[in-house]
Design an enzyme around this catalytic site. Structure first.
Site, PDB file in Angstrom:
ATOM      1  N   LYS A 196      80.237  41.926  36.478  1.00 27.10           N
ATOM      2  CA  LYS A 196      79.958  42.522  37.677  1.00 27.10           C
ATOM      3  C   LYS A 196      80.820  43.728  37.827  1.00 27.10           C
ATOM      4  CE  LYS A 196      80.656  43.349  41.830  1.00 27.10           C
ATOM      5  NZ  LYS A 196      80.975  44.857  42.344  1.00 27.10           N
ATOM      6  N   GLU A 271      94.289  39.557  37.841  1.00 27.38           N
ATOM      7  CA  GLU A 271      95.205  40.838  37.539  1.00 27.38           C
ATOM      8  C   GLU A 271      95.338  41.603  38.777  1.00 27.38           C
ATOM      9  OE1 GLU A 271      97.464  40.956  35.157  1.00 27.38           O
ATOM     10  OE2 GLU A 271      96.603  39.630  33.660  1.00 27.38           O
ATOM     11  N   CYS A 305      97.312  50.362  38.134  1.00 28.25           N
ATOM     12  CA  CYS A 305      98.204  49.173  38.657  1.00 28.25           C
ATOM     13  C   CYS A 305      99.770  49.197  38.135  1.00 28.25           C
ATOM     14  CB  CYS A 305      97.507  47.903  37.969  1.00 28.25           C
ATOM     15  SG  CYS A 305      97.175  47.943  36.250  1.00 28.25           S
TER      16      CYS A 305
HETATM   17  P1  NDP Z   1      88.835  45.290  44.743  1.00 30.69           P
HETATM   18  O1  NDP Z   1      89.365  43.984  44.697  1.00 30.69           O
HETATM   19  O2  NDP Z   1      88.376  46.067  46.175  1.00 30.69           O
HETATM   20  O3  NDP Z   1      87.541  45.243  43.740  1.00 30.69           O
HETATM   21  C1  NDP Z   1      87.774  45.112  42.285  1.00 30.69           C
HETATM   22  C2  NDP Z   1      86.220  44.452  42.212  1.00 30.69           C
HETATM   23  O4  NDP Z   1      86.106  43.159  42.698  1.00 30.69           O
HETATM   24  C3  NDP Z   1      84.963  45.105  42.250  1.00 30.69           C
HETATM   25  O5  NDP Z   1      84.048  44.861  41.448  1.00 30.69           O
HETATM   26  C4  NDP Z   1      84.554  44.652  43.724  1.00 30.69           C
HETATM   27  O6  NDP Z   1      83.249  44.783  43.869  1.00 30.69           O
HETATM   28  C5  NDP Z   1      84.618  43.284  43.501  1.00 30.69           C
HETATM   29  N1  NDP Z   1      84.832  42.345  44.707  1.00 30.69           N
HETATM   30  C6  NDP Z   1      85.082  42.823  46.025  1.00 30.69           C
HETATM   31  N2  NDP Z   1      85.216  41.697  46.992  1.00 30.69           N
HETATM   32  C7  NDP Z   1      84.923  40.772  46.227  1.00 30.69           C
HETATM   33  C8  NDP Z   1      84.746  39.570  46.531  1.00 30.69           C
HETATM   34  N3  NDP Z   1      84.855  38.980  47.884  1.00 30.69           N
HETATM   35  N4  NDP Z   1      84.445  38.662  45.584  1.00 30.69           N
HETATM   36  C9  NDP Z   1      84.311  38.896  44.366  1.00 30.69           C
HETATM   37  N5  NDP Z   1      84.393  40.107  43.911  1.00 30.69           N
HETATM   38  C10 NDP Z   1      84.867  41.047  44.954  1.00 30.69           C
HETATM   39  O7  NDP Z   1      89.685  46.197  44.097  1.00 30.69           O
HETATM   40  P2  NDP Z   1      89.821  47.927  43.840  1.00 30.69           P
HETATM   41  O8  NDP Z   1      88.493  48.296  43.416  1.00 30.69           O
HETATM   42  O9  NDP Z   1      90.512  48.530  45.024  1.00 30.69           O
HETATM   43  O10 NDP Z   1      90.951  47.903  42.486  1.00 30.69           O
HETATM   44  C11 NDP Z   1      92.100  48.494  42.657  1.00 30.69           C
HETATM   45  C12 NDP Z   1      93.145  47.392  42.887  1.00 30.69           C
HETATM   46  O11 NDP Z   1      93.113  46.849  41.338  1.00 30.69           O
HETATM   47  C13 NDP Z   1      94.652  47.764  43.089  1.00 30.69           C
HETATM   48  O12 NDP Z   1      95.320  46.816  43.874  1.00 30.69           O
HETATM   49  C14 NDP Z   1      95.060  47.796  41.593  1.00 30.69           C
HETATM   50  O13 NDP Z   1      96.544  47.374  41.848  1.00 30.69           O
HETATM   51  C15 NDP Z   1      94.412  46.477  40.972  1.00 30.69           C
HETATM   52  N6  NDP Z   1      94.596  46.563  39.772  1.00 30.69           N
HETATM   53  C16 NDP Z   1      95.277  45.762  38.917  1.00 30.69           C
HETATM   54  C17 NDP Z   1      95.341  45.911  37.557  1.00 30.69           C
HETATM   55  C18 NDP Z   1      96.197  44.674  36.844  1.00 30.69           C
HETATM   56  O14 NDP Z   1      95.941  44.421  35.563  1.00 30.69           O
HETATM   57  N7  NDP Z   1      97.308  44.101  37.405  1.00 30.69           N
HETATM   58  C19 NDP Z   1      94.916  46.828  36.599  1.00 30.69           C
HETATM   59  C20 NDP Z   1      93.856  47.706  37.609  1.00 30.69           C
HETATM   60  C21 NDP Z   1      93.907  47.419  38.848  1.00 30.69           C
HETATM   61  P3  NDP Z   1      82.790  46.310  44.664  1.00 30.69           P
HETATM   62  O15 NDP Z   1      83.435  47.395  43.871  1.00 30.69           O
HETATM   63  O16 NDP Z   1      81.351  46.297  44.713  1.00 30.69           O
HETATM   64  O17 NDP Z   1      83.487  46.094  46.078  1.00 30.69           O
END
Ligand code: NDP
Length: 515
Positions: A196, A271, A305
């Site tokens: 997803k 992560e 991140c």
């Molecule tokens: P989100 O948490 O908004 O989204 C990430 C994924 O989760 C998307 O596919 C999203 O779908 C999905 N999602 C959203 N809500 C839910 C839910 N309730 N249940 C299950 N899945 C869900 O993150 P961002 O897109 O804003 O990404 C940025 C974040 O990622 C930052 O905080 C960053 O630090 C972190 N990050 C961490 C890394 C690491 O390795 N530590 C690496 C890269 C990023 P949809 O898009 O459809 O909402």
């Protein structure tokens, strides 16, 4: 090649028309077939550098679509787990070769869809290639332990076995690398996958899955369902048939996923966010430090991140460092990442723009803005989500802009008296992903390696630049203890089995008969 493949692959040149507006429509990938959603609905992905540019329309997946994908993964699992791991590795190797061949096309599609500049998009694809090759090799390693038994005529060893169906939920900021970091170890270990992707980058996900199919993965081994996280994502987490969830995204979402998975005692690898610091000591090579900070803070428009969002600097060099950083940051060229002369692309979407803007307002009351601080809307940039690289000085470690993840091109400079104060400030955060120190003193460098409370440490380099053969992940609230990449990644997707073979011909009781 099926119709959807040709649609996706032609899309760099605009794609075939499916309507009067020449915008291509893409499908879900379930059981080896490209299919439409039962919803009959679609959503758009747009270019953040020019919102008039629609990349494509994607299926608004439903829980019924997801159920079909999970069923397909379930049906494919027995044959895939029985496929010898070296053979599974060969398919991943072939996938890596395909990605290498299509690297430029994938990178351009990524820049168009989420905005990072082309050089960084190529790096993102390269990370995917690297992990494909690494995990292809794991097909012939996947080491367990063979150890002496405490009893005579008895053999003791451990092996890894697949868990079942892996649910892969990914963000938009590394739209090729992160799905590969998750899918490659899951697949080589013999799991099947339901993927997803982020709703901001469904095109990158589609291109990736096309190449997995072309590499020869059997139907059902990887399935792609686009749709909202709140609906499809949660349903994937809650499905009793999905054995492990690997998620990268923000901390609030991660917390929610952990709660849902916890109720089912489901394994979940998280992560999450970061608030990564660069420490600059008075003996540092300031030219090198400025290069490292600018690259870490403003590369990918601060949307990594591992991005550096805090510089913690000893007072004797703070003015000099800030002057140099400001000079460099204000010269960075903004624009579409497809223009090779551009340094900084757009933020991913309007919500990100608003979030960055709101933190800049917070910052104005906490520190002094010395650079940037506003949207950039002149000329062609008016149609994109551009924000000027911004620097605040005079920030204190516990200020909000020094504590909260902004995920944009905003850097806070915190002045400190000495190494001890620098280390306290660096660790005074609930996150623990990456940290770096600039110093010429080898003893201090090693103290810092010991003292940083982070999963990744750099010496005399910025906070970004992980390589795929070492574990990647963070301490504290950056995650829940799992790691991506390296052989540690296999821990998420395998169960250990310990095996004792007794060839003594009699009952031997461990801890009893050998005392
Ligand atoms: P989100 O948490 O908004 O989204 C990430 C994924 O989760 C998307 O596919 C999203 O779908 C999905 N999602 C959203 N809500 C839910 C839910 N309730 N249940 C299950 N899945 C869900 O993150 P961002 O897109 O804003 O990404 C940025 C974040 O990622 C930052 O905080 C960053 O630090 C972190 N990050 C961490 C890394 C690491 O390795 N530590 C690496 C890269 C990023 P949809 O898009 O459809 O909402």
């Amino acid at each position: 090649m099926n119709e959807t493949q040709s649609l996706a692959q032609a899309s760099d040149s605009g794609g075939p028309a499916t309507g009067s507006d020449h915008v291509p429509t893409f499908r879900l990938y379930v059981a080896g077939e490209w299919v439409e959603s039962t919803s009959g609905g679609t959503f758009e992905s747009r270019n953040p550098a020019d919102r008039r540019d629609v990349v494509g329309r994607f299926q608004a997946g439903t829980r019924a679509d997801l159920a079909m994908a999970i069923r397909a993964a379930e049906l494919a699992f027995p044959a895939w787990r029985a496929t010898p791991a070296p053979r599974r590795g060969e398919l991943l190797f072939r996938f890596g070769e395909l990605m290498a061949r299509h690297k430029e096309r994938l990178a351009r599609a990524m820049t168009r869809e989420m905005g990072k500049v082309l050089a960084e998009a190529r790096g993102d694809v390269q990370e995917g290639i690297d992990i494909a090759y690494l995990m292809a090799g794991e097909g012939r390693r996947m080491f367990g332990d063979t150890v002496p038994s405490e009893l005579p005529d008895k053999w003791a060893m451990s092996i890894r076995q697949p868990i079942g169906i892996a649910g892969i939920i990914t963000p938009w900021n590394f739209p090729i690398a992160i799905p590969c970091w998750k899918m490659m170890p899951a697949l080589v270990a013999g799991n099947t996958v339901v993927f997803k992707p982020a709703s901001d980058t469904p095109h990158c996900a589609t291109l990736l899955v096309e190449l997995l199919a072309e590499a020869g993965l059997p139907p059902g081994v990887v399935n792609l369902v686009t749709g909202t996280g709140a609906d499809i994502g949660e349903a994937l987490v809650e499905s009793p048939d999905v054995s492990v969830i690997s998620f990268t995204g923000n901390s609030a979402t991660g917390r929610r996923i952990a709660e849902l998975a916890g109720r089912r005692l489901k394994r979940v690898a998280l992560e999450l966010g970061g608030k990564n610091a660069v420490v600059v000591l008075r003996d540092a090579d300031l030219d090198l430090a400025v290069d490292g900070i600018v690259w870490s803070a403003f590369g990918t428009t601060g949307q990594r991140c591992t991005a550096c969002s805090r510089v913690i600097v000893e007072r004797p060099v703070v003015d000099e460092l800030v002057a140099r950083l400001t000079e460099r940051a204000s010269r960075l060229k903004l624009g579409s990442g497809l223009d090779e002369t551009v340094d900084v692309g757009p933020l991913v979407n309007g919500a990100a723009l608003e979030k960055v803007e709101s933190y800049v307002e917070v910052g104005r009351s906490e520190g002094e803005l010395v650079c940037g601080g506003s949207r950039v809307t002149h000329g062609e940039l008016a149609h994109g989500n551009f924000f000027a690289p911004s620097i605040f000085t005079g920030v204190r470690a516990m200020d909000r802009i020094g504590q909260e993840e902004i995920f944009g091109p905003v850097l806070s400079v915190i002045a400190v008296a000495d190494y001890a104060e620098a280390m306290t400030a660096a660790n005074q955060t609930r996150y623990g992903l990456s940290a770096s120190i600039f110093t010429r003193d080898v003893n201090t460098a090693f103290r810092a390696v010991r003292d940083f409370e982070t999963g990744i440490v750099y010496v005399n380099a910025g906070t970004t630049g992980a390589e795929t053969h070492l574990p990647f992940g963070g301490w504290k609230e950056t995650g829940n203890g799992h790691r991506e990449a390296g052989h540690a990644a296999l821990d998420t997707y395998t169960e250990w089995k310990s095996i004792y073979v007794d060839f003594s011909g009699k009952l031997q009781r461990a801890q009893i008969d050998n005392q």
